[in-house]
Design an enzyme around this catalytic site. Structure first.
Site, PDB file in Angstrom:
ATOM      1  N   GLY A  31       0.828  -1.203   0.000  1.00 52.57           N
ATOM      2  CA  GLY A  31       0.000   0.000   0.000  1.00 52.57           C
ATOM      3  C   GLY A  31       0.859   1.248   0.000  1.00 52.57           C
ATOM      4  O   GLY A  31       2.041   1.229  -0.348  1.00 52.57           O
ATOM      5  N   HIS A  37       5.202   2.218  -7.856  1.00 49.78           N
ATOM      6  CA  HIS A  37       4.117   1.265  -8.074  1.00 49.78           C
ATOM      7  C   HIS A  37       3.390   1.567  -9.382  1.00 49.78           C
ATOM      8  O   HIS A  37       2.948   0.660 -10.090  1.00 49.78           O
ATOM      9  CB  HIS A  37       3.121   1.324  -6.915  1.00 49.78           C
ATOM     10  CG  HIS A  37       3.701   0.926  -5.595  1.00 49.78           C
ATOM     11  ND1 HIS A  37       3.673   1.760  -4.493  1.00 49.78           N
ATOM     12  CD2 HIS A  37       4.335  -0.215  -5.204  1.00 49.78           C
ATOM     13  CE1 HIS A  37       4.253   1.141  -3.480  1.00 49.78           C
ATOM     14  NE2 HIS A  37       4.674  -0.041  -3.878  1.00 49.78           N
ATOM     15  N   GLY A 147       9.896  -4.200  -8.700  1.00 50.99           N
ATOM     16  CA  GLY A 147      10.794  -3.109  -9.030  1.00 50.99           C
ATOM     17  C   GLY A 147      12.248  -3.475  -8.784  1.00 50.99           C
ATOM     18  O   GLY A 147      12.576  -4.246  -7.881  1.00 50.99           O
ATOM     19  N   LYS A 149      14.480  -1.803  -7.442  1.00 48.16           N
ATOM     20  CA  LYS A 149      14.935  -1.429  -6.092  1.00 48.16           C
ATOM     21  C   LYS A 149      14.946  -2.638  -5.164  1.00 48.16           C
ATOM     22  O   LYS A 149      15.808  -2.755  -4.292  1.00 48.16           O
ATOM     23  CB  LYS A 149      14.045  -0.328  -5.513  1.00 48.16           C
ATOM     24  CG  LYS A 149      14.460   0.114  -4.095  1.00 48.16           C
ATOM     25  CD  LYS A 149      13.643   1.313  -3.635  1.00 48.16           C
ATOM     26  CE  LYS A 149      12.226   0.926  -3.271  1.00 48.16           C
ATOM     27  NZ  LYS A 149      12.161   0.171  -1.990  1.00 48.16           N
ATOM     28  N   SER A 185       9.838   5.288  -2.366  1.00 51.50           N
ATOM     29  CA  SER A 185       9.551   4.326  -1.306  1.00 51.50           C
ATOM     30  C   SER A 185       8.512   4.917  -0.383  1.00 51.50           C
ATOM     31  O   SER A 185       8.495   6.136  -0.143  1.00 51.50           O
ATOM     32  CB  SER A 185      10.827   4.008  -0.508  1.00 51.50           C
ATOM     33  OG  SER A 185      10.535   3.295   0.676  1.00 51.50           O
TER      34      SER A 185
END
Length: 281
Positions: A31, A37, A147, A149, A185
């Site tokens: 979330g 996202h 992702g 990351k 993030s």
């Protein structure tokens, strides 16, 4: 967009979609959705018939004294985000329903997950693997979008899925960054302006490591030392780890770096906020 909160309904809808031949893509999130996202959703939208986004702060991923209670929860914003992004199904289960009192099942990967984030967050990958097993059983996706990351998470899940014969493909999407270079993030919302300025130095340090390699310096120790030195110039930052690894296995590169076949991975504390990032060499 369909919103589903009950696990059995999610499973029934997914089975119906598969019966009809619809390809399903999953973007699994905690979330607090952000542009990173959004890039995952956009890639999924290009690749599959039905895009499912899950939003759950997974309690199994958090250890004692970590930020489970503090982690941002923005359900109304997440719903609006998903509608705008063209998501087909928003799956937002309740943690207490998924993991009721007495829940004691777990599955994990025990090789790749032992290093890097697996050292400093001992619960994390066990929680990731257990929850994603549940998601795959409920949603039956053809593709899972992650992702860059979260490179170690992707390798852990990839190995886990392969060895347990889950019929799902992982598709990686480039890291999306803020203007400062800081990787997007949910935890960035914890940071004030001064912390954001210092935190952005993490990407600068990784870029400095890449610059050294690009100029012909391929000694692992030298490059790692330079990245750590760059980070340490900022008083709010403390290094958790910096390592140069093979990107398909997360195994440490021991001597000489081969350009295109190595990744600098790093985790830091910015005051009390834990951040990760990486850069391909």
């Amino acid at each position: 967009m369909q919103i589903i909160e009950e696990s059995m309904q999610m499973q029934a809808v997914s089975l119906d979609l598969r019966t009809k031949g619809s390809g399903i893509g999953l973007v699994s999130t905690s979330g607090a959705l952000h542009p990173g996202h959004g890039a995952l959703i956009a890639k999924a939208r290009e690749s599959v018939d039905t895009v499912v986004v899950s939003t759950l702060v997974n309690p199994l991923e958090f250890g004692p004294n970590e930020d489970f209670q503090r982690y941002p929860r923005t359900p109304e914003k997440d719903e609006a985000f998903c509608r705008e992004a063209g998501v087909d199904i928003l799956f937002r289960p309740d943690a207490q329903t998924l993991f009721p009192p007495g829940f004691s099942s777990s599955v994990t990967e025990t090789s790749v997950s032992r290093t890097l984030c697996g050292v400093s967050r001992t619960n994390y990958f066990n929680g990731v693997c257990t929850y994603h097993t549940m998601l795959l059983n409920l949603i039956r996706p053809d593709k899972l979008f992650l992702g860059q990351k979260d490179a170690q998470k992707a390798v852990v899940l990839g190995k886990f899925f392969q060895e347990l014969h889950f019929p799902v493909e992982i598709e990686m999407v480039d890291t999306i960054r803020e203007e400062s270079g800081l990787a997007c993030s949910a935890r960035n919302t914890y940071l004030n302006d001064f912390q954001l300025r210092d935190a952005s130095a993490l990407y600068g340090a990784l870029q400095e490591g890449k610059r050294l390699v690009d100029t012909g310096i391929t000694n692992v120790d030298r490059v790692v030392a330079e990245v750590i030195h760059h980070i340490s110039q900022h008083r709010r930052l403390r290094v958790i780890y910096v390592s140069i690894v093979e990107p398909r296995t997360m195994q440490a590169v021991r001597a000489e770096i081969v350009t295109g076949e190595a990744l600098i991975v790093a985790a830091i504390w910015c005051d009390e906020v834990r951040l990760i990032d990486n850069i391909l060499l």
